[in-house]
Design a protein around this motif. Sequence first.
Motif, PDB file in Angstrom:
ATOM      1  N   ALA A 194      49.648  64.108   0.994  1.00 60.48           N
ATOM      2  CA  ALA A 194      50.773  63.416   0.376  1.00 60.48           C
ATOM      3  C   ALA A 194      50.314  62.071  -0.160  1.00 60.48           C
ATOM      4  O   ALA A 194      49.599  61.331   0.522  1.00 60.48           O
ATOM      5  CB  ALA A 194      51.890  63.221   1.392  1.00 60.48           C
ATOM      6  N   VAL A 195      50.732  61.747  -1.381  1.00 63.10           N
ATOM      7  CA  VAL A 195      50.333  60.498  -2.024  1.00 63.10           C
ATOM      8  C   VAL A 195      51.573  59.698  -2.396  1.00 63.10           C
ATOM      9  O   VAL A 195      52.513  60.227  -2.996  1.00 63.10           O
ATOM     10  CB  VAL A 195      49.497  60.779  -3.295  1.00 63.10           C
ATOM     11  N   ASP A 196      51.581  58.434  -2.032  1.00 68.23           N
ATOM     12  CA  ASP A 196      52.672  57.533  -2.415  1.00 68.23           C
ATOM     13  C   ASP A 196      52.196  56.106  -2.174  1.00 68.23           C
ATOM     14  O   ASP A 196      51.148  55.881  -1.571  1.00 68.23           O
ATOM     15  CB  ASP A 196      53.940  57.825  -1.599  1.00 68.23           C
ATOM     16  N   GLY A 197      52.984  55.147  -2.648  1.00 67.54           N
ATOM     17  CA  GLY A 197      52.670  53.746  -2.403  1.00 67.54           C
ATOM     18  C   GLY A 197      53.553  53.109  -1.357  1.00 67.54           C
ATOM     19  O   GLY A 197      53.495  51.895  -1.134  1.00 67.54           O
TER      20      GLY A 197
ATOM     21  N   ALA B  36      58.704  69.175  -2.059  1.00 66.62           N
ATOM     22  CA  ALA B  36      57.507  69.919  -2.472  1.00 66.62           C
ATOM     23  C   ALA B  36      56.497  69.974  -1.327  1.00 66.62           C
ATOM     24  O   ALA B  36      55.850  71.004  -1.105  1.00 66.62           O
ATOM     25  CB  ALA B  36      56.891  69.266  -3.704  1.00 66.62           C
ATOM     26  N   THR B  37      56.375  68.882  -0.596  1.00 69.19           N
ATOM     27  CA  THR B  37      55.493  68.863   0.570  1.00 69.19           C
ATOM     28  C   THR B  37      55.956  69.880   1.600  1.00 69.19           C
ATOM     29  O   THR B  37      55.154  70.670   2.129  1.00 69.19           O
ATOM     30  CB  THR B  37      55.471  67.447   1.179  1.00 69.19           C
ATOM     31  N   ALA B  38      57.252  69.893   1.891  1.00 69.66           N
ATOM     32  CA  ALA B  38      57.795  70.860   2.849  1.00 69.66           C
ATOM     33  C   ALA B  38      57.619  72.288   2.353  1.00 69.66           C
ATOM     34  O   ALA B  38      57.277  73.199   3.124  1.00 69.66           O
ATOM     35  CB  ALA B  38      59.274  70.565   3.095  1.00 69.66           C
ATOM     36  N   GLY B  39      57.833  72.501   1.051  1.00 74.01           N
ATOM     37  CA  GLY B  39      57.666  73.834   0.483  1.00 74.01           C
ATOM     38  C   GLY B  39      56.231  74.313   0.550  1.00 74.01           C
ATOM     39  O   GLY B  39      55.967  75.497   0.812  1.00 74.01           O
ATOM     40  N   ALA B  40      55.281  73.408   0.329  1.00 73.11           N
ATOM     41  CA  ALA B  40      53.869  73.777   0.412  1.00 73.11           C
ATOM     42  C   ALA B  40      53.521  74.255   1.820  1.00 73.11           C
ATOM     43  O   ALA B  40      52.765  75.220   1.999  1.00 73.11           O
ATOM     44  CB  ALA B  40      52.995  72.588   0.016  1.00 73.11           C
TER      45      ALA B  40
ATOM     46  N   ILE C   5      50.690  68.828  -7.231  1.00 69.11           N
ATOM     47  CA  ILE C   5      52.094  68.785  -7.640  1.00 69.11           C
ATOM     48  C   ILE C   5      52.408  67.358  -8.053  1.00 69.11           C
ATOM     49  O   ILE C   5      52.234  66.422  -7.263  1.00 69.11           O
ATOM     50  CB  ILE C   5      53.023  69.239  -6.497  1.00 69.11           C
ATOM     51  N   GLU C   6      52.845  67.182  -9.280  1.00 68.43           N
ATOM     52  CA  GLU C   6      53.180  65.860  -9.813  1.00 68.43           C
ATOM     53  C   GLU C   6      54.699  65.715  -9.804  1.00 68.43           C
ATOM     54  O   GLU C   6      55.398  66.405 -10.538  1.00 68.43           O
ATOM     55  CB  GLU C   6      52.628  65.720 -11.227  1.00 68.43           C
TER      56      GLU C   6
ATOM     57  N   THR D 138      44.475  73.998  -0.080  1.00 64.23           N
ATOM     58  CA  THR D 138      44.606  72.543  -0.052  1.00 64.23           C
ATOM     59  C   THR D 138      45.449  72.125  -1.252  1.00 64.23           C
ATOM     60  O   THR D 138      45.146  72.505  -2.391  1.00 64.23           O
ATOM     61  CB  THR D 138      43.232  71.861  -0.130  1.00 64.23           C
ATOM     62  N   VAL D 139      46.503  71.354  -0.980  1.00 59.48           N
ATOM     63  CA  VAL D 139      47.449  70.954  -2.025  1.00 59.48           C
ATOM     64  C   VAL D 139      47.680  69.451  -1.940  1.00 59.48           C
ATOM     65  O   VAL D 139      47.843  68.900  -0.838  1.00 59.48           O
ATOM     66  CB  VAL D 139      48.796  71.686  -1.870  1.00 59.48           C
ATOM     67  N   VAL D 140      47.690  68.789  -3.085  1.00 61.83           N
ATOM     68  CA  VAL D 140      47.985  67.358  -3.157  1.00 61.83           C
ATOM     69  C   VAL D 140      49.348  67.184  -3.824  1.00 61.83           C
ATOM     70  O   VAL D 140      49.581  67.745  -4.900  1.00 61.83           O
ATOM     71  CB  VAL D 140      46.908  66.592  -3.953  1.00 61.83           C
ATOM     72  N   VAL D 141      50.222  66.409  -3.193  1.00 60.83           N
ATOM     73  CA  VAL D 141      51.556  66.165  -3.743  1.00 60.83           C
ATOM     74  C   VAL D 141      51.666  64.685  -4.097  1.00 60.83           C
ATOM     75  O   VAL D 141      51.648  63.817  -3.212  1.00 60.83           O
ATOM     76  CB  VAL D 141      52.672  66.562  -2.755  1.00 60.83           C
TER      77      VAL D 141
END
Length: 361
Positions: free
Chosen positions: A209-212, A195-199, A253-254, A182-185
């Motif tokens: 995936a986190v964004d506003g 990074a999401t695609a690479g994960a 991943i930040e 489990t990975v949070v980007v």
Amino acid sequence: MRAAAFIEKGRIELVDKPIPDVGPNDALMRITTTTICGTDIHILKGEYPVAPGLTIGHEPVGVIEKLGSAVQGYREGQRVIAGAICPNFNSYAAQDGVPSQDGSYLIPEGKCGAHGYKATAGWRFGNWIDGTQAEYVLVPDAEANLAPIPDGLTDTQVLMCPDIMSTGFKGAENANIRIGDTVVVFAQGPIGLCATAGARLLGATTIIAVDGNNHRLDIARQLGADVALNFREVDVVEEVMKLTGGKGADGSIEALGTQATFAQAMKVLRPGGTLSSLGVYSEDLHIPLEQFASGLGDHTIRTALCPGGKERMRRLMNVIAANRLDLGLMVTHERGLDDIVEAYDLFANQRDGVLKIAIIP
């Protein structure tokens, strides 16, 4: 030739410069497509210092115009890219496994220590030498840094390879992702999306995936995210803990470069997890003490500057050629080099749903 030069804080202008002379180990590339990066915005804002008058940009797609006398294995007229990071692979830093930190070429000028280790110095274009937002760019150590574009791939398809794709994938690689993780980007700008695609490609099975920005979260889903969290609507740390049964993520991943996102990336980690940091920070960072377990939680924090070199570029273009990933969808706008100032304004202020702008000289 025309080139976009940094003049002073808040000011980039299109200027005239001579076409560079070609040394024996160099190649002159005629730029057919380039783009603007978030790091260029840091330069524009004065948050990352470069010399006044320097041509900006570090993402070149083009054609070999002229080869240096010692460069072998390439031909003039060949379509190529070069990594944003273009080290001398004979250097101590490169042979020690950190070519992105190679400053060996700065030793004669007294700008680097005797062994050539210098943080970020492998990034030459638009940092230490004239960059790619121009009609031509001089590629140093060309035999190691030029990568031929496979037949059938367009400029748009490979435009992310020199920096954005390489950086995003490095963020995923540095997160120590294993099959089933489990990975949070955090942040779904161009680098976070990669990074999401690479994960996904590395085998993570729950990617958060986190964004506003909901539009960017929609793209994140297209590129492999299983869950999309808008931090304006939910408590991200709370949601991640719910999704993981209270354990926390295996990796985070930040990809923005702020204290807030760094702290959240630390807070979502399980004990023994890895925080992979890709952000370009402009102030001191503070680690949240409780989540860091006072330094006793077996956490790993890794930083990165994107890998360069022809082998890295070859592998990235192979992913695209094999239809494993389409990053052309990130190119939302196109502008001519004459419109570079307007393009900077558009990109810096994130108007009109912009992700990446293809700059065509």
